[in-house]
Design an enzyme around this catalytic site. Sequence first.
Site, short mmCIF file in Angstrom:
data_model
loop_
_atom_site.label_atom_id
_atom_site.label_comp_id
_atom_site.label_asym_id
_atom_site.label_seq_id
_atom_site.Cartn_x
_atom_site.Cartn_y
_atom_site.Cartn_z
N GLU A 46 0.83 -1.20 0.00
CA GLU A 46 0.00 0.00 0.00
C GLU A 46 0.87 1.25 0.00
OE1 GLU A 46 -3.70 1.73 2.77
OE2 GLU A 46 -2.46 0.04 3.45
N LYS A 115 -9.05 3.01 -2.23
CA LYS A 115 -9.39 2.34 -0.97
C LYS A 115 -10.74 2.85 -0.47
CE LYS A 115 -7.26 1.21 3.52
NZ LYS A 115 -6.02 1.37 4.33
N TYR A 121 -8.97 4.88 13.69
CA TYR A 121 -9.03 4.47 15.09
C TYR A 121 -7.63 4.06 15.53
CZ TYR A 121 -9.06 -0.14 12.85
OH TYR A 121 -8.76 -1.23 12.07
N CYS A 170 -5.82 -3.16 2.01
CA CYS A 170 -5.59 -3.27 3.46
C CYS A 170 -6.86 -3.37 4.29
CB CYS A 170 -4.72 -2.11 3.93
SG CYS A 170 -3.95 -2.44 5.55
N GLY A 351 -16.23 -60.74 7.19
CA GLY A 351 -15.24 -61.68 6.65
C GLY A 351 -13.86 -61.17 6.98
N LEU A 356 -5.59 -55.58 5.12
CA LEU A 356 -5.79 -54.21 5.60
C LEU A 356 -7.26 -53.84 5.74
CD1 LEU A 356 -3.15 -52.03 3.72
CD2 LEU A 356 -3.49 -52.12 6.18
N THR A 461 -16.14 -54.58 3.63
CA THR A 461 -14.76 -54.21 3.96
C THR A 461 -14.04 -53.49 2.83
OG1 THR A 461 -13.90 -56.35 3.20
CG2 THR A 461 -14.58 -56.20 5.51
N ALA A 472 -13.21 -55.49 -7.42
CA ALA A 472 -14.10 -56.19 -6.49
C ALA A 472 -14.94 -57.17 -7.30
CB ALA A 472 -15.01 -55.21 -5.75
#
EC number: 6.3.5.1
Length: 644
Positions: A46, A115, A121, A170, A351, A356, A461, A472
Amino acid sequence: MKDGFLRVAAASVDVKVADPVFNKENIMKAIKKAEERHVKVLVLPELALSAYTCGDLFWQKPLLEESRRQLAALVEETADLSMVLVVGVPLVIDQKLYNCAVFLYRGRILGVVPKHNLPNYAEFYEARHFTQGKREVEMIRLLGQKVPFGMNILFCCENVENLVLACEICEDLWVPLPPSTFHALAGATVICNPSASDETTTKDDYRRELVSSQSARLVCAYIYASAGEGESTQDLVYSGHNMITEYGAVLAESARFENHYTEAEIDLQRLAADRQKTSTFRTDDGGQPYYRVYFTLEEEETELNRHFSRTPFIPDSREDREKRCDEILTIQAMGFKKRLAHTSCRHAVIGISGGLDSTLAVLVTARAFDMLGLPREGIICVTMPCFGTTDRTYSNAVTLTKRLGASLREIRINRSVEQHFKDIGHDIDVHDVTYENSQARERTQILMDIANQVGGMVIGTGDMSELALGWATYNGDHMSMYAVNCSVPKTLVRHLVRYYADTTGEEELRKVLLDVLDTPVSPELLPPVDGVISQKTEDLVGPYELHDFYLYYMLRFGFGPSKIFRLARKAFGGDYEDAVIYKWLRTFCWRFFAQHFKRSCLPDGPKVGSIAVSPRGDLRMPSDASPAVWMAELDGLKERLGLV
């Protein structure tokens, strides 16, 4: 810019307060470095030309005129650069002073963004000097050019898809409704923020949260460039805290209290994919008209320096590991707990193979039973040895069941399968798909019938990696009454089992879990050789770490094979040759399409992450979709790579 990657940067430069000549020279040093690095968007802090902490010197004509002269010098000196520059400068327009970000490209001022939110403040008193910028865009004359001036400007690149820049300055980020919110809704994908945020204790944490969370909410990239130590004067210290974030992730961040140059590659395709998928992200400017400025970047391939995790389903940080693993196990268990309670079921049938997936399934089931206060004896683990079962996996299945306090049943299926071969006229010496799948279906039939006997349900599983590949047996291990692992990829299955082994207080359980982790992944459907597993899944379909990587980027962002290959080469370079990465990527794409009919009729199971393959949720895909487009892209990739 190939594949949507764009290198961007934020730079804190050494400045002298109220010395635009000195400041311009240091800005040019940052620009030249960015040029060498092939950066396409560079954001500076800025009021970088004048310095931010000039105070009442902003009322002095010499400072403002010199700032304008040095802006003109920047325009001239960067006229040959294919780079968008965002430079902070104070500008007087119609007798009012504005805190501005000026967008420069190839000797052209693309636009000026003022801006809007002026802090007044604590240590800030910007309203003393500056006028609040307006959203509405008007045309002004600046350095002999007619340029748009206002907050609602989108800078759109005509030849880089999805590159739309916008700006807030900002304090604009720190308010309840930042201008970037409207910018993003109007189409901006990259927010630039020239900033001068002074440093106080812990402010960096809050600043980081602001920047990263805003980029997450807006599904955008955010380039934050903050003033460095040259700004420090009187009561304030500036740290040069630069950040580049993308959809909540911090891609690059500078150390504080030094002047730094920070760069990263942002992925515009990823941002566009997420916006496209997220139906609640509305491309709506909120009733605020936007002015669009168009420019064209010189095209080139962006060298990738950013990190791509080899295991995108697993957290990189070890600090996050315990929390993430416990969370996933809990989600899995809570889903099954609800199903048990809803059906008033007190038995689960699994089963147990010593592999794993079945190991994780029984660990999750035990947790669900504990949540309901059900005795673990109601978990019936069934081991069903056949032609391919080894002593190692059999022993691990038995030990695991006993250590968890579940019930164990052993049913050898050799004779049943042999009878089935006789019934259908299959030669037992022919070890084809019929030989293998007959065993898988016999096991599933046994599990289903035992579940009927005890009034229980069969727990699936299989994991998400297997489902993505179709690895599968249809109506075999593919089927269950509740599938606890269906959205857990293989790499994450391994991670969860390892976590359980590391955190259990039972030494014998830990030992068996570690041995399961050390056992090659296998369906054990072919006879072992010398008592050792002969059928290794990853030899047949490829490494799961590669397939999980492909799965993540294909389903999460919709990337094509060429980009996925590029990312995989970056992540796995040195461990896999290009030909190997290509081979298994081609296998993945073909199997993903060809095997979707198996995913179209999956049983229920809990979703644990951002990706799942349930036909009722995340993957509404036709079973007979053609892979022709994907395979054609792979053919083109093969030709470019020169692979045989």
